[in-house]
Design a protein around this motif. Sequence first.
Motif, PDB file in Angstrom:
ATOM      1  N   ALA A  49      15.373  88.214 -25.758  1.00 22.32           N
ATOM      2  CA  ALA A  49      15.455  89.479 -25.033  1.00 22.32           C
ATOM      3  C   ALA A  49      15.646  89.198 -23.561  1.00 22.32           C
ATOM      4  O   ALA A  49      15.274  88.138 -23.063  1.00 22.32           O
ATOM      5  CB  ALA A  49      14.192  90.305 -25.250  1.00 22.32           C
ATOM      6  N   THR A  50      16.218  90.176 -22.863  1.00 21.39           N
ATOM      7  CA  THR A  50      16.402  90.062 -21.427  1.00 21.39           C
ATOM      8  C   THR A  50      16.184  91.407 -20.768  1.00 21.39           C
ATOM      9  O   THR A  50      16.349  92.460 -21.403  1.00 21.39           O
ATOM     10  CB  THR A  50      17.798  89.509 -21.087  1.00 21.39           C
ATOM     11  OG1 THR A  50      17.874  89.246 -19.687  1.00 21.39           O
ATOM     12  CG2 THR A  50      18.891  90.512 -21.452  1.00 21.39           C
ATOM     13  N   ILE A  51      15.795  91.379 -19.502  1.00 20.30           N
ATOM     14  CA  ILE A  51      15.612  92.597 -18.726  1.00 20.30           C
ATOM     15  C   ILE A  51      16.168  92.355 -17.331  1.00 20.30           C
ATOM     16  O   ILE A  51      15.892  91.331 -16.711  1.00 20.30           O
ATOM     17  CB  ILE A  51      14.126  93.022 -18.690  1.00 20.30           C
ATOM     18  CG1 ILE A  51      13.968  94.356 -17.963  1.00 20.30           C
ATOM     19  CG2 ILE A  51      13.228  91.947 -18.109  1.00 20.30           C
ATOM     20  CD1 ILE A  51      12.585  94.997 -18.176  1.00 20.30           C
ATOM     21  N   SER A  52      16.958  93.303 -16.864  1.00 18.58           N
ATOM     22  CA  SER A  52      17.577  93.162 -15.553  1.00 18.58           C
ATOM     23  C   SER A  52      16.616  93.591 -14.457  1.00 18.58           C
ATOM     24  O   SER A  52      15.543  94.130 -14.723  1.00 18.58           O
ATOM     25  CB  SER A  52      18.843  94.018 -15.503  1.00 18.58           C
ATOM     26  OG  SER A  52      18.493  95.387 -15.461  1.00 18.58           O
ATOM     27  N   SER A  53      17.021  93.393 -13.224  1.00 13.27           N
ATOM     28  CA  SER A  53      16.198  93.814 -12.092  1.00 13.27           C
ATOM     29  C   SER A  53      16.014  95.331 -12.082  1.00 13.27           C
ATOM     30  O   SER A  53      15.001  95.831 -11.596  1.00 13.27           O
ATOM     31  CB  SER A  53      16.828  93.351 -10.781  1.00 13.27           C
ATOM     32  OG  SER A  53      18.150  93.856 -10.659  1.00 13.27           O
ATOM     33  N   GLY A  54      16.956  96.049 -12.671  1.00 13.95           N
ATOM     34  CA  GLY A  54      16.870  97.501 -12.720  1.00 13.95           C
ATOM     35  C   GLY A  54      16.167  98.026 -13.956  1.00 13.95           C
ATOM     36  O   GLY A  54      15.994  99.245 -14.097  1.00 13.95           O
ATOM     37  N   THR A  57      17.501  96.589 -20.664  1.00 11.57           N
ATOM     38  CA  THR A  57      17.067  95.585 -21.630  1.00 11.57           C
ATOM     39  C   THR A  57      18.131  95.325 -22.691  1.00 11.57           C
ATOM     40  O   THR A  57      18.983  96.172 -22.963  1.00 11.57           O
ATOM     41  CB  THR A  57      15.774  96.014 -22.325  1.00 11.57           C
ATOM     42  OG1 THR A  57      15.981  97.268 -22.984  1.00 11.57           O
ATOM     43  CG2 THR A  57      14.641  96.167 -21.321  1.00 11.57           C
ATOM     44  N   ASN A  58      18.028  94.147 -23.279  1.00 12.76           N
ATOM     45  CA  ASN A  58      18.908  93.782 -24.374  1.00 12.76           C
ATOM     46  C   ASN A  58      18.116  92.861 -25.299  1.00 12.76           C
ATOM     47  O   ASN A  58      17.308  92.048 -24.834  1.00 12.76           O
ATOM     48  CB  ASN A  58      20.155  93.070 -23.854  1.00 12.76           C
ATOM     49  CG  ASN A  58      21.208  92.908 -24.924  1.00 12.76           C
ATOM     50  OD1 ASN A  58      21.333  93.738 -25.825  1.00 12.76           O
ATOM     51  ND2 ASN A  58      21.985  91.839 -24.838  1.00 12.76           N
ATOM     52  N   TYR A  59      18.339  93.014 -26.603  1.00 10.77           N
ATOM     53  CA  TYR A  59      17.564  92.269 -27.587  1.00 10.77           C
ATOM     54  C   TYR A  59      18.467  91.601 -28.622  1.00 10.77           C
ATOM     55  O   TYR A  59      19.537  92.113 -28.950  1.00 10.77           O
ATOM     56  CB  TYR A  59      16.611  93.206 -28.334  1.00 10.77           C
ATOM     57  CG  TYR A  59      15.564  93.855 -27.473  1.00 10.77           C
ATOM     58  CD1 TYR A  59      15.797  95.096 -26.882  1.00 10.77           C
ATOM     59  CD2 TYR A  59      14.344  93.229 -27.248  1.00 10.77           C
ATOM     60  CE1 TYR A  59      14.839  95.688 -26.077  1.00 10.77           C
ATOM     61  CE2 TYR A  59      13.373  93.820 -26.458  1.00 10.77           C
ATOM     62  CZ  TYR A  59      13.636  95.051 -25.876  1.00 10.77           C
ATOM     63  OH  TYR A  59      12.672  95.640 -25.082  1.00 10.77           O
ATOM     64  N   SER A  70       9.318  93.682 -20.921  1.00  9.49           N
ATOM     65  CA  SER A  70       9.050  94.500 -19.740  1.00  9.49           C
ATOM     66  C   SER A  70       8.766  93.555 -18.572  1.00  9.49           C
ATOM     67  O   SER A  70       8.578  92.357 -18.762  1.00  9.49           O
ATOM     68  CB  SER A  70       7.862  95.435 -19.981  1.00  9.49           C
ATOM     69  OG  SER A  70       6.682  94.691 -20.256  1.00  9.49           O
ATOM     70  N   ARG A  71       8.745  94.122 -17.378  1.00 10.10           N
ATOM     71  CA  ARG A  71       8.483  93.302 -16.203  1.00 10.10           C
ATOM     72  C   ARG A  71       7.693  94.077 -15.169  1.00 10.10           C
ATOM     73  O   ARG A  71       7.804  95.303 -15.087  1.00 10.10           O
ATOM     74  CB  ARG A  71       9.785  92.766 -15.598  1.00 10.10           C
ATOM     75  CG  ARG A  71      10.738  93.816 -15.094  1.00 10.10           C
ATOM     76  CD  ARG A  71      12.112  93.227 -14.766  1.00 10.10           C
ATOM     77  NE  ARG A  71      12.112  92.501 -13.498  1.00 10.10           N
ATOM     78  CZ  ARG A  71      13.153  91.808 -13.037  1.00 10.10           C
ATOM     79  NH1 ARG A  71      14.253  91.727 -13.765  1.00 10.10           N
ATOM     80  NH2 ARG A  71      13.086  91.192 -11.873  1.00 10.10           N
TER      81      ARG A  71
END
Length: 114
Positions: A49-54, A57-59, A70-71
């Motif tokens: 999974a990834t999460i951008s600065s904004g 998300t993508n899984y 989450s961040r």
Amino acid sequence: QVQLVESGGGLVQAGGSLRLSCAASGSIYSINSMAWYRQAPGKQREFVATISSGGSTNYADSVKGRFTISRDNAKNTVYLQMNSLKPEDTAVYYCRVTTLKLYWGQGTQVTVSS
């Protein structure tokens, strides 16, 4: 230089939950994307999974609907909430942080028993 410290791995029964954390420290000016990868024994490291600065998300298809990334930008920390865990989720989980460079954590073991 950026240091990443992961925590939250462990042993859990199938159907259980774990929450991984990865805290970044050091010379952090701006963190772009934050992501989780995993590597099972005898297999290549794969995207989870990834999460951008904004906050976008993508899984990976294999974890959609079960994992949530989450961040907390104030804490420079990324989380991975893992629910409905399966034995095939067993792996070493690595966080990856992208600033001006790309950094990897040391990995945390997740073991799901059947």
